[in-house]
Design a protein around this motif. Structure first.
Motif, PDB file in Angstrom:
ATOM      1  N   LEU A 283       1.456 -12.234   9.314  1.00 13.92           N
ATOM      2  CA  LEU A 283       1.658 -11.244  10.756  1.00 13.92           C
ATOM      3  C   LEU A 283       2.529  -9.405   9.723  1.00 13.92           C
ATOM      4  CD1 LEU A 283       2.139 -12.915  13.666  1.00 13.92           C
ATOM      5  CD2 LEU A 283      -0.209 -10.909  13.011  1.00 13.92           C
ATOM      6  N   PRO A 284       3.938 -10.551   9.089  1.00 10.69           N
ATOM      7  CA  PRO A 284       4.559  -9.275   8.363  1.00 10.69           C
ATOM      8  C   PRO A 284       4.420  -8.729   7.350  1.00 10.69           C
ATOM      9  CG  PRO A 284       6.092 -11.178   8.960  1.00 10.69           C
ATOM     10  CD  PRO A 284       4.598 -11.501   9.283  1.00 10.69           C
ATOM     11  N   ALA A 285       3.310  -9.793   6.454  1.00 16.66           N
ATOM     12  CA  ALA A 285       1.939  -9.427   5.126  1.00 16.66           C
ATOM     13  C   ALA A 285       1.025  -8.008   5.573  1.00 16.66           C
ATOM     14  CB  ALA A 285       2.084 -10.503   4.903  1.00 16.66           C
ATOM     15  N   LEU A 286       0.559  -8.966   6.483  1.00 22.86           N
ATOM     16  CA  LEU A 286      -0.809  -7.750   6.726  1.00 22.86           C
ATOM     17  C   LEU A 286      -0.109  -6.013   7.760  1.00 22.86           C
ATOM     18  CD1 LEU A 286      -3.015 -10.232   8.630  1.00 22.86           C
ATOM     19  CD2 LEU A 286      -3.304  -8.888   7.296  1.00 22.86           C
ATOM     20  N   ALA A 287       1.064  -6.458   7.992  1.00 23.33           N
ATOM     21  CA  ALA A 287       1.411  -5.073   8.485  1.00 23.33           C
ATOM     22  C   ALA A 287       0.669  -3.808   7.556  1.00 23.33           C
ATOM     23  CB  ALA A 287       2.771  -5.220   8.845  1.00 23.33           C
ATOM     24  N   ALA A 288       1.308  -4.401   6.512  1.00 21.47           N
ATOM     25  CA  ALA A 288       1.191  -3.092   5.043  1.00 21.47           C
ATOM     26  C   ALA A 288      -0.255  -2.655   5.352  1.00 21.47           C
ATOM     27  CB  ALA A 288       1.551  -3.663   3.654  1.00 21.47           C
ATOM     28  N   TRP A 289      -0.857  -3.308   5.415  1.00 23.92           N
ATOM     29  CA  TRP A 289      -2.580  -3.239   5.510  1.00 23.92           C
ATOM     30  C   TRP A 289      -3.438  -2.428   6.347  1.00 23.92           C
ATOM     31  CZ3 TRP A 289      -2.997  -2.699   0.204  1.00 23.92           C
ATOM     32  CH2 TRP A 289      -1.578  -4.315  -0.663  1.00 23.92           C
ATOM     33  N   THR A 290      -4.740  -1.471   6.769  1.00 20.92           N
ATOM     34  CA  THR A 290      -5.181  -1.323   7.335  1.00 20.92           C
ATOM     35  C   THR A 290      -6.125  -2.489   7.784  1.00 20.92           C
ATOM     36  OG1 THR A 290      -6.313   0.392   5.654  1.00 20.92           O
ATOM     37  CG2 THR A 290      -4.708   0.905   7.548  1.00 20.92           C
ATOM     38  N   PRO A 291      -7.118  -2.137   8.270  1.00 23.78           N
ATOM     39  CA  PRO A 291      -8.085  -2.977   8.859  1.00 23.78           C
ATOM     40  C   PRO A 291      -9.545  -2.697   6.827  1.00 23.78           C
ATOM     41  CG  PRO A 291      -7.837  -1.868  10.368  1.00 23.78           C
ATOM     42  CD  PRO A 291      -6.773  -1.564   9.424  1.00 23.78           C
ATOM     43  N   GLU A 292      -9.895  -1.079   7.442  1.00 22.46           N
ATOM     44  CA  GLU A 292     -10.460  -1.083   5.811  1.00 22.46           C
ATOM     45  C   GLU A 292      -9.766  -1.219   4.320  1.00 22.46           C
ATOM     46  OE1 GLU A 292     -10.431   1.615   9.321  1.00 22.46           O
ATOM     47  OE2 GLU A 292      -9.127   1.419   8.061  1.00 22.46           O
ATOM     48  N   ASP A 293      -8.322  -2.152   3.735  1.00 29.22           N
ATOM     49  CA  ASP A 293      -7.808  -2.474   3.325  1.00 29.22           C
ATOM     50  C   ASP A 293      -9.064  -3.485   3.095  1.00 29.22           C
ATOM     51  OD1 ASP A 293      -6.460  -0.154   2.283  1.00 29.22           O
ATOM     52  OD2 ASP A 293      -4.808  -1.109   3.480  1.00 29.22           O
ATOM     53  N   ILE A 294      -8.474  -4.484   4.203  1.00 28.91           N
ATOM     54  CA  ILE A 294      -9.186  -5.448   4.326  1.00 28.91           C
ATOM     55  C   ILE A 294     -10.197  -5.693   4.132  1.00 28.91           C
ATOM     56  CG2 ILE A 294      -9.182  -8.236   6.144  1.00 28.91           C
ATOM     57  CD1 ILE A 294      -6.168  -6.945   4.894  1.00 28.91           C
ATOM     58  N   LEU A 295     -11.392  -4.984   4.008  1.00 31.01           N
ATOM     59  CA  LEU A 295     -12.609  -4.568   4.556  1.00 31.01           C
ATOM     60  C   LEU A 295     -13.297  -4.696   3.396  1.00 31.01           C
ATOM     61  CD1 LEU A 295     -14.156  -3.047   7.733  1.00 31.01           C
ATOM     62  CD2 LEU A 295     -14.092  -5.665   6.846  1.00 31.01           C
ATOM     63  N   ALA A 296     -12.295  -4.164   2.479  1.00 36.18           N
ATOM     64  CA  ALA A 296     -12.707  -2.900   1.056  1.00 36.18           C
ATOM     65  C   ALA A 296     -12.003  -5.027   0.056  1.00 36.18           C
ATOM     66  CB  ALA A 296     -11.781  -2.140   0.196  1.00 36.18           C
ATOM     67  N   ALA A 297     -11.800  -5.590   0.415  1.00 35.44           N
ATOM     68  CA  ALA A 297     -11.025  -6.583  -0.161  1.00 35.44           C
ATOM     69  C   ALA A 297     -11.953  -7.522   0.017  1.00 35.44           C
ATOM     70  CB  ALA A 297      -9.464  -7.806   0.165  1.00 35.44           C
ATOM     71  N   ARG A 298     -12.640  -7.811   0.884  1.00 36.23           N
ATOM     72  CA  ARG A 298     -13.916  -8.713   1.260  1.00 36.23           C
ATOM     73  C   ARG A 298     -13.284 -10.440   0.871  1.00 36.23           C
ATOM     74  NH1 ARG A 298     -18.931  -6.672  -1.370  1.00 36.23           N
ATOM     75  NH2 ARG A 298     -19.609  -8.280  -1.439  1.00 36.23           N
ATOM     76  N   GLU A 299     -12.728 -11.200   0.184  1.00 31.75           N
ATOM     77  CA  GLU A 299     -12.762 -12.217   0.138  1.00 31.75           C
ATOM     78  C   GLU A 299     -10.733 -12.406  -0.736  1.00 31.75           C
ATOM     79  OE1 GLU A 299     -14.399 -16.636  -0.544  1.00 31.75           O
ATOM     80  OE2 GLU A 299     -14.539 -14.780  -2.368  1.00 31.75           O
ATOM     81  N   ILE A 300      -9.854 -12.924   0.214  1.00 29.94           N
ATOM     82  CA  ILE A 300      -8.759 -12.899  -0.571  1.00 29.94           C
ATOM     83  C   ILE A 300      -8.339 -14.336  -0.432  1.00 29.94           C
ATOM     84  CG2 ILE A 300      -6.714 -12.127   0.466  1.00 29.94           C
ATOM     85  CD1 ILE A 300      -8.094 -10.954   2.403  1.00 29.94           C
TER      86      ILE A 300
END
Length: 94
Positions: A31-48
């Motif tokens: 939750l703290p780590a995700l706070a820096a990222w938008t849904p678009e950032d996560i979708l662009a990453a594809r697999e983390i």
């Protein structure tokens, strides 16, 4: 051992992209780590491999996200974007 998680992002009326996260998927980290990222950032990453506040450590080449009709927890934890913030939806999915 890895704490695997999914990040579900709504991409259509009944379409949710589920992005895989391999390490540190427990809520006190994610939750703290995700706070820096938008849904678009996560979708662009594809697999983390791991979400960090300053970096998305991604697989290369990544696999595309699974598309499901609703947020679905298939791993240890599930996170979704709701009301402009990331939430732990692990117990809310079916």
């Amino acid at each position: 051992m890895s704490t695997r998680a999914q990040i579900a992002i709504q991409i259509g009326p009944k379409e949710w992209a589920h992005v895989y996260c391999h390490f540190d998927g427990y809520p006190s980290h994610m939750l703290p780590a995700l706070a820096a990222w938008t849904p678009e950032d996560i979708l662009a990453a594809r697999e983390i491999r791991q979400v960090r506040a300053n970096e998305l450590d991604c697989f290369d080449p990544p696999r595309p996200p699974r598309i499901l009709p609703r947020p679905t927890c298939e791993l240890s934890h599930l996170y979704v974007w709701q009301d402009e913030t990331w939430i732990d939806a692990t117990d809310q999915s079916e």
